[in-house]
Design an enzyme around this catalytic site. Structure first.
Site, PDB file in Angstrom:
ATOM      1  N   ALA A 118       0.825  -1.224   0.000  1.00  0.00           N
ATOM      2  CA  ALA A 118       0.000   0.000   0.000  1.00  0.00           C
ATOM      3  C   ALA A 118       0.853   1.266   0.000  1.00  0.00           C
ATOM      4  O   ALA A 118       0.316   2.368  -0.010  1.00  0.00           O
ATOM      5  CB  ALA A 118      -0.921  -0.010   1.215  1.00  0.00           C
ATOM      6  N   ASP A 169       8.374  -7.052   5.659  1.00  0.00           N
ATOM      7  CA  ASP A 169       9.085  -7.428   4.426  1.00  0.00           C
ATOM      8  C   ASP A 169       8.603  -8.809   4.017  1.00  0.00           C
ATOM      9  O   ASP A 169       9.009  -9.835   4.589  1.00  0.00           O
ATOM     10  CB  ASP A 169      10.599  -7.435   4.675  1.00  0.00           C
ATOM     11  CG  ASP A 169      11.373  -7.795   3.413  1.00  0.00           C
ATOM     12  OD1 ASP A 169      10.756  -8.246   2.424  1.00  0.00           O
ATOM     13  OD2 ASP A 169      12.609  -7.633   3.422  1.00  0.00           O
ATOM     14  N   ASN A 198      -1.574  -7.355  -3.122  1.00  0.00           N
ATOM     15  CA  ASN A 198      -1.115  -6.505  -4.218  1.00  0.00           C
ATOM     16  C   ASN A 198       0.411  -6.410  -4.290  1.00  0.00           C
ATOM     17  O   ASN A 198       0.966  -6.217  -5.371  1.00  0.00           O
ATOM     18  CB  ASN A 198      -1.718  -5.105  -4.038  1.00  0.00           C
ATOM     19  CG  ASN A 198      -0.962  -4.053  -4.818  1.00  0.00           C
ATOM     20  OD1 ASN A 198      -1.123  -3.909  -6.031  1.00  0.00           O
ATOM     21  ND2 ASN A 198      -0.084  -3.311  -4.140  1.00  0.00           N
ATOM     22  N   TYR A 219       8.902 -13.510 -13.375  1.00  0.00           N
ATOM     23  CA  TYR A 219       7.755 -12.615 -13.122  1.00  0.00           C
ATOM     24  C   TYR A 219       6.488 -13.154 -13.811  1.00  0.00           C
ATOM     25  O   TYR A 219       5.429 -13.262 -13.190  1.00  0.00           O
ATOM     26  CB  TYR A 219       8.062 -11.194 -13.608  1.00  0.00           C
ATOM     27  CG  TYR A 219       6.894 -10.259 -13.383  1.00  0.00           C
ATOM     28  CD1 TYR A 219       6.582  -9.824 -12.097  1.00  0.00           C
ATOM     29  CD2 TYR A 219       6.094  -9.831 -14.438  1.00  0.00           C
ATOM     30  CE1 TYR A 219       5.495  -8.981 -11.874  1.00  0.00           C
ATOM     31  CE2 TYR A 219       5.006  -8.985 -14.218  1.00  0.00           C
ATOM     32  CZ  TYR A 219       4.714  -8.558 -12.934  1.00  0.00           C
ATOM     33  OH  TYR A 219       3.628  -7.739 -12.713  1.00  0.00           O
ATOM     34  N   GLY A 268      -2.416  -4.139 -17.104  1.00  0.00           N
ATOM     35  CA  GLY A 268      -1.346  -4.084 -18.083  1.00  0.00           C
ATOM     36  C   GLY A 268      -0.392  -3.003 -17.600  1.00  0.00           C
ATOM     37  O   GLY A 268      -0.446  -2.608 -16.417  1.00  0.00           O
TER      38      GLY A 268
END
Ligand SMILES: NC(=O)c1ccc[n+]([C@@H]2O[C@H](COP(=O)([O-])OP(=O)(O)OC[C@H]3O[C@@H](n4cnc5c(N)ncnc54)[C@H](OP(=O)(O)O)[C@@H]3O)[C@@H](O)[C@H]2O)c1
Length: 259
Positions: A12, A62, A89, A154, A185
């Site tokens: 965040a 972390d 997120n 990734y 995207g």
């Protein structure tokens, strides 16, 4: 809902996560803000408290560290915080050949993008099911839909996020618990510079604002949509990927991502 809903948002402190937190605050949610950079989280907490009059709790963590999620859950328990909505997120990428990028950076990427997301969901989901409310919003990527040479780890982490979210959603059908995957995207955040992708034409020419991406994600989650792809260009890209053989799409992506 019988009490004030809340949302825990990882990552965040900047970009899409910061905007998702603000969107939930404007929907009347209290926030639990998680990332490493405490100062950024505190700034956001003050903004949420002053503009939206919602409570915001800051928890630094972390997520690349193996004990991070358990430590975070201990902090939640100590503060008697029960999470309604979990937004996984936090994440990062790195452009380059697998054999040349740092082993630690790529392992940390799997820890944050996959392991922490999975463990945090496992820790928080049972109470959502028990209360039959809330849910999980996972932030994936349009990268989930094909392999990504020169960014192989990734792309693989984001394929995991999509598959995991869809599986979970099916397990929870028939309950009131929402499960949504947001697939952005290219988006204007710290990600472009941090990953090295920002210098690529395919990234910089098509980037959306983090606010627009977050708005689409939160709306989609509240409507319990399965997959939210913000922006018509991104939707077109994912749809056309489905018509091509995987051997062709990975070659194309490899060309676009060769530095
Ligand atoms: N921007 C794009 O083009 C794009 C496209 C598709 C998908 N996404 C996805 O969107 C999500 C958010 O990224 P963003 O674009 O908003 O990038 P960003 O601005 O760089 O934000 C990344 C967030 O993740 C947090 N984070 C990174 N490593 C962490 C760690 N070890 N522990 C805890 N938190 C950590 C960062 O917080 P701290 O540094 O304070 O810890 C930061 O808040 C990611 O999952 C990314 O893969 C982004």
């Amino acid at each position: 809902m019988d009490t004030q809903p809340n949302a825990l948002v990882t990552g965040a402190s900047s970009g899409i996560g910061r905007e998702i937190a603000k969107q939930f605050a404007s929907e009347g949610y209290d926030l639990i803000l998680v990332a490493r950079r405490e100062e950024k989280l505190r700034e956001l907490a003050s903004e949420i408290e002053s503009i939206h009059a919602r409570n915001a709790t800051v928890l630094t963590c972390d997520l690349s560290q193996p004990q991070a999620v358990d430590g975070l859950c201990d902090q939640l328990q100590q503060q008697s915080l029960q999470v309604d909505t979990l937004v996984n997120n936090a994440g990062f990428g790195a452009l380059g050949r697998f054999s040349e990028l740092s082993a630690d950076r790529q392992t940390d990427m799997v820890m944050v993008n996959v392991v922490a997301l999975t463990r945090l969901t496992r820790m928080l989901l049972p109470s959502m099911i028990q209360r039959n409310r809330g849910g999980v919003l996972n932030v994936g990527s349009i990268a989930a839909h094909q392999a990504g040479p020169n960014m192989a780890v990734y792309y693989a982490t984001k394929a995991y996020v999509l598959s995991f979210t869809e599986g979970l959603r099916e397990e929870l059908s028939g309950t009131a618990v929402h499960v949504t995957c947001l697939e952005p995207g290219p988006t204007e955040t710290g990600f472009g510079e941090d990953s090295g992708m920002g210098k690529l034409d395919m990234f910089s020419s098509a980037a959306m604002s983090a606010e627009d991406v977050a708005r689409a994600g939160v709306r989609g989650y509240l409507k319990n949509e399965d997959v939210v792809i913000p922006g018509w260009m991104n939707r077109l890209m994912v749809t056309s990927t489905g018509f091509l053989p995987r051997s062709a799409t990975r070659k194309l992506v490899g060309k676009m991502q060769s530095a």
